[in-house]
Write a protein that holds these residues in place. Structure first.
Motif, short mmCIF file in Angstrom:
data_model
loop_
_atom_site.label_atom_id
_atom_site.label_comp_id
_atom_site.label_asym_id
_atom_site.label_seq_id
_atom_site.Cartn_x
_atom_site.Cartn_y
_atom_site.Cartn_z
N SER A 211 8.18 10.39 1.67
CA SER A 211 9.59 10.74 1.43
C SER A 211 10.44 10.41 2.64
CB SER A 211 9.72 12.22 1.11
OG SER A 211 9.16 12.52 -0.13
N LEU A 212 11.64 9.93 2.38
CA LEU A 212 12.64 9.70 3.41
C LEU A 212 13.75 10.71 3.23
CD1 LEU A 212 13.08 5.83 3.48
CD2 LEU A 212 11.76 7.24 5.02
N HIS A 213 14.27 11.20 4.32
CA HIS A 213 15.35 12.20 4.24
C HIS A 213 16.58 11.69 4.94
CE1 HIS A 213 12.44 15.12 2.74
NE2 HIS A 213 11.64 14.64 3.67
N GLN B 73 0.81 -1.21 0.00
CA GLN B 73 0.00 0.00 0.00
C GLN B 73 0.85 1.26 0.00
OE1 GLN B 73 -2.35 -0.37 3.51
NE2 GLN B 73 -3.44 -2.15 2.79
N MET B 74 2.04 1.18 0.55
CA MET B 74 2.88 2.36 0.74
C MET B 74 4.28 2.10 0.20
SD MET B 74 3.78 4.26 4.33
CE MET B 74 2.05 4.22 4.78
N ALA B 75 4.89 3.15 -0.32
CA ALA B 75 6.27 3.07 -0.78
C ALA B 75 7.00 4.34 -0.37
CB ALA B 75 6.33 2.89 -2.29
N TYR B 76 8.30 4.25 -0.25
CA TYR B 76 9.12 5.37 0.17
C TYR B 76 9.98 5.86 -0.99
CZ TYR B 76 7.90 3.68 4.79
OH TYR B 76 7.22 3.29 5.91
N VAL B 77 10.05 7.17 -1.13
CA VAL B 77 10.96 7.77 -2.10
C VAL B 77 12.18 8.23 -1.31
CG1 VAL B 77 11.31 9.60 -3.78
CG2 VAL B 77 9.07 8.50 -3.59
N LYS B 78 13.33 7.69 -1.68
CA LYS B 78 14.55 8.00 -0.94
C LYS B 78 15.60 8.56 -1.88
CE LYS B 78 18.07 6.01 1.99
NZ LYS B 78 18.57 4.84 2.68
N PRO B 79 16.08 9.78 -1.63
CA PRO B 79 17.19 10.30 -2.44
C PRO B 79 18.47 9.53 -2.10
CG PRO B 79 16.56 11.90 -0.75
CD PRO B 79 15.64 10.72 -0.62
#
Length: 88
Positions: free
Chosen positions: A86-88, A25-31
């Motif tokens: 988003s992940l930082h 259901q959820m995904a993370y965008v990680k730079p």
């Protein structure tokens, strides 16, 4: 050191339970930098070091896609009916 996460109701989740939250259901965008690619995407070809890229990761941290823009990572998540964080 306690590795469990305490919920508002006082209950605890262990790492595996926490990782399973939002799966599918959820995904993370990680730079990330291109130097980190082989850690997340071992099958990826060598890429010039120092490039700023974006990884889309499942709720449990499994890699889904690697792209050069945040927008492309978010679009891929939406195409698979995943909500992004988003992940930082």
């Amino acid at each position: 050191m306690n590795t469990n996460t305490k919920l508002q109701n006082g209950e605890f989740l262990d790492k595996a339970e926490l990782a399973a939250l939002g799966e599918g259901q959820m995904a993370y965008v990680k730079p990330i930098l291109s130097d980190e690619i082989t850690r997340l995407f071992p099958q990826a070809p060598e890429i010039q070091p120092g490039l700023k890229l974006f990884a889309l990761l499942s709720a449990s941290g499994e890699p889904i896609v690697l792209t050069d823009t945040r927008d492309a990572a978010v679009a891929n998540a939406w195409a698979h009916d995943l909500e992004t964080v988003s992940l930082h």
